[in-house]
Design a protein around this motif. Structure first.
Motif, short mmCIF file in Angstrom:
data_model
loop_
_atom_site.label_atom_id
_atom_site.label_comp_id
_atom_site.label_asym_id
_atom_site.label_seq_id
_atom_site.Cartn_x
_atom_site.Cartn_y
_atom_site.Cartn_z
N VAL A 111 0.86 -1.18 0.00
CA VAL A 111 0.00 0.00 0.00
C VAL A 111 0.90 1.23 0.00
CG1 VAL A 111 -1.77 1.26 1.27
CG2 VAL A 111 -1.83 -1.25 1.20
N LEU A 112 0.68 2.12 -0.97
CA LEU A 112 1.55 3.28 -1.17
C LEU A 112 1.15 4.42 -0.25
CD1 LEU A 112 3.83 4.15 -3.26
CD2 LEU A 112 2.01 5.41 -4.41
N GLY A 113 2.13 5.01 0.43
CA GLY A 113 1.87 6.09 1.37
C GLY A 113 1.83 7.46 0.69
N ILE A 114 0.94 8.31 1.17
CA ILE A 114 0.78 9.67 0.66
C ILE A 114 0.80 10.63 1.85
CG2 ILE A 114 -0.80 11.27 -0.52
CD1 ILE A 114 -1.79 8.85 -2.16
N ALA A 115 1.55 11.71 1.73
CA ALA A 115 1.68 12.67 2.83
C ALA A 115 0.68 13.80 2.67
CB ALA A 115 3.10 13.23 2.86
N PHE A 116 -0.10 14.03 3.70
CA PHE A 116 -1.04 15.16 3.70
C PHE A 116 -0.37 16.39 4.36
CE2 PHE A 116 -5.54 13.16 3.27
CZ PHE A 116 -5.14 12.54 2.10
N TYR A 117 0.93 16.52 4.16
CA TYR A 117 1.70 17.64 4.71
C TYR A 117 2.90 17.88 3.81
CZ TYR A 117 4.67 13.85 6.36
OH TYR A 117 5.47 12.73 6.42
N GLY A 118 3.52 19.04 3.95
CA GLY A 118 4.67 19.37 3.14
C GLY A 118 5.83 19.83 4.00
N LYS A 119 7.00 19.98 3.37
CA LYS A 119 8.22 20.37 4.06
C LYS A 119 8.83 21.59 3.38
CE LYS A 119 9.24 15.64 5.58
NZ LYS A 119 9.39 15.87 7.02
N SER A 120 9.36 22.50 4.20
CA SER A 120 9.83 23.76 3.64
C SER A 120 11.25 24.08 4.08
CB SER A 120 8.90 24.90 4.05
OG SER A 120 8.96 25.13 5.45
N TRP A 121 11.92 24.90 3.24
CA TRP A 121 13.25 25.44 3.51
C TRP A 121 13.21 26.95 3.32
CZ3 TRP A 121 12.16 20.79 1.53
CH2 TRP A 121 12.91 19.67 1.93
N LYS A 122 14.09 27.66 4.00
CA LYS A 122 14.19 29.11 3.87
C LYS A 122 15.61 29.49 3.45
CE LYS A 122 15.08 29.56 8.84
NZ LYS A 122 14.60 30.13 10.12
N ASN A 123 15.78 30.74 3.05
CA ASN A 123 17.08 31.23 2.58
C ASN A 123 17.65 30.32 1.49
OD1 ASN A 123 17.05 33.42 4.41
ND2 ASN A 123 17.84 32.08 6.05
N VAL A 124 16.79 29.96 0.56
CA VAL A 124 17.15 29.01 -0.50
C VAL A 124 17.76 29.76 -1.68
CG1 VAL A 124 16.23 27.32 -2.13
CG2 VAL A 124 15.33 27.43 0.22
N HIS A 125 18.80 29.20 -2.28
CA HIS A 125 19.37 29.77 -3.48
C HIS A 125 18.33 29.74 -4.60
CE1 HIS A 125 23.89 29.23 -2.32
NE2 HIS A 125 23.17 29.71 -1.34
N PRO A 126 18.28 30.76 -5.44
CA PRO A 126 17.15 30.92 -6.36
C PRO A 126 17.22 30.10 -7.65
CG PRO A 126 18.64 32.80 -6.53
CD PRO A 126 19.15 31.95 -5.40
N GLU A 127 18.36 29.50 -7.97
CA GLU A 127 18.45 28.75 -9.21
C GLU A 127 17.40 27.64 -9.27
OE1 GLU A 127 22.19 30.81 -8.48
OE2 GLU A 127 21.05 29.39 -7.27
N ASN A 128 16.91 27.37 -10.48
CA ASN A 128 15.95 26.28 -10.71
C ASN A 128 14.70 26.44 -9.85
OD1 ASN A 128 15.18 23.92 -12.10
ND2 ASN A 128 15.90 22.59 -10.45
N ASN A 129 14.34 27.70 -9.59
CA ASN A 129 13.17 28.01 -8.75
C ASN A 129 13.25 27.32 -7.38
OD1 ASN A 129 11.78 29.63 -10.77
ND2 ASN A 129 11.49 27.68 -11.86
N GLY A 130 14.48 27.22 -6.88
CA GLY A 130 14.69 26.67 -5.54
C GLY A 130 14.81 25.17 -5.44
#
Length: 382
Positions: free
Chosen positions: A268-287
């Motif tokens: 059974v394949l798992g799906i996340a109902f949440y996301g993960k974030s980073w800050k101060n990210v370099h802008p290349e490739n839209n982060g």
């Protein structure tokens, strides 16, 4: 040979009055055929249960999280007996809307897996552990047991672990399966035994899933958290595919499980109902795939509001079949699931004959339940 003490089951049935005869034993047995795709939702007990918010008709199983393992026994969490009892009773009431809904207790989790290794260390301790698991099931009139040991043979959250966990994990599952079968002989009802497994290969390397799976009805793979705290480069945390060599992905986790000896229809394949974030990210490739600082996780109900906020732009990575949000002004990158990525995952499930989909966690969906609806609608599309 069955080692479970049948007299214990009889006493428990009399004490708790939970071993009523099944109305249709053959329909319970049909669960093992895995002919119908599963939609399994984990519900976090500490968040409470509001049945008016649960679309039971779109679920096949609810895994209530969590029971703890304390002094070798499966038990309610400290101070949570009354709350868990009330919550589980509320979940049972959902069967009015969906009589086929199965309610399981998930045992362990990231924080409460510390007692497993000691609990299953010897035949005697496994017997005590099994008895307590069956008692818990009967006490709450459940349809099965879901073991979320994170992880056998690995430290996890500072857990006691041993190399012999590899064998003892299988012995534990065998003991529980035999006990559940003995309970079925009395009650006429089939009970489920499942696990949550890790989405990384090192877990499979230190465990024997080929042997374990024979005692399990299905296996929920946690195909998320591929990156997170401690990761200083942005990436997708629950991507279906990964174009990078040896890159982690949900599909790779599935195929690794198959290579380890698990029939794909049990996965059974798992799906996340949440996301993960980073800050101060370099802008290349839209982060994406850029150096940044770990920030925090967000439930999808919050992420959905970001999608419409000025400054945030949604991008789609077609190679990975995953979306991400990028805020160039604030230099914030956010990896998450949305209906498009879920549609791709359900297509993968159907095309490869997996057992279905599960997700963590019900309360993190949007108010309109757009992620659950995406699973359900794509699973049942013509």
């Amino acid at each position: 040979m069955k080692t479970f003490n049948l007299s214990i089951i009889l006493v428990l049935c009399i004490s708790f009055g939970s071993c009523s005869n099944s109305n249709n034993k053959s329909s319970e047995k049909a669960e093992k055929s895995l002919s119908n795709k599963k939609i399994i939702g984990y519900v976090a007990g500490w968040k409470g249960v509001d049945t008016s918010l649960i679309q039971a008709e779109k679920l096949t199983h609810i895994n209530y999280a969590f029971a703890n393992v304390v002094d070798g026994l499966v038990t309610e969490g400290e101070g949570r007996f009354d709350q868990d009892k009330e919550n589980i009773e509320k979940l049972h009431s959902l069967k009015i809307k969906n009589p086929n809904l199965k309610i399981l207790i998930s045992i362990g989790g990231w924080t409460w897996s510390k007692g497993f290794s000691d609990a299953v260390l010897s035949p005697e301790s496994r017997q005590v552990f099994t008895n307590s698991a069956i008692e818990y099931l009967i006490r709450h009139d459940l349809d099965g047991l879901d073991f979320d040991w994170e992880y056998p043979g690995m430290q996890g959250d500072g857990n006691v672990y041993r190399e012999v966990d590899r064998e003892n994990f299988v012995f534990m599952l065998q003991s529980v399966r035999e006990a559940l079968d003995s309970l079925e002989d009395i009650s006429g009802k089939y009970y489920l035994s499942t696990i949550a497994s890790a989405g990384f290969k090192s877990y499979l390397d230190v465990n024997d899933l080929r042997s374990a799976q024979q005692y399990l009805d299905f296996i929920n793979i946690m195909t998320y958290d591929f990156v997170g705290p401690g990761t200083d480069t942005t990436a997708h945390h629950s991507n279906l595919f990964n174009p990078k060599e040896n890159g982690r992905s949900a599909a790779q986790a599935v195929f690794d499980h198959v290579e380890a000896g698990v029939p794909i229809e049990k996965l059974v394949l798992g799906i996340a109902f949440y996301g993960k974030s980073w800050k101060n990210v370099h802008p290349e490739n839209n982060g994406l795939y850029q150096v940044g600082e770990w920030n925090r996780t967000f439930p999808f109900k919050e992420i959905q509001t970001f999608e419409s906020q000025a400054g945030f732009q949604r991008f789609w990575d077609d190679e990975s079949k995953a979306p991400f949000l990028w805020n160039s002004a604030q230099k914030i990158f956010l990896s998450y699931e949305d209906p498009e990525s879920i549609a791709a995952k359900v297509d993968f499930i159907l095309q490869n004959n997996l057992g279905g989909a599960m997700f963590w966690e019900y309360n993190e969906d949007s108010d309109d339940k757009s992620l659950l609806n995406a699973i359900y609608q794509n699973m049942h599309k013509p």
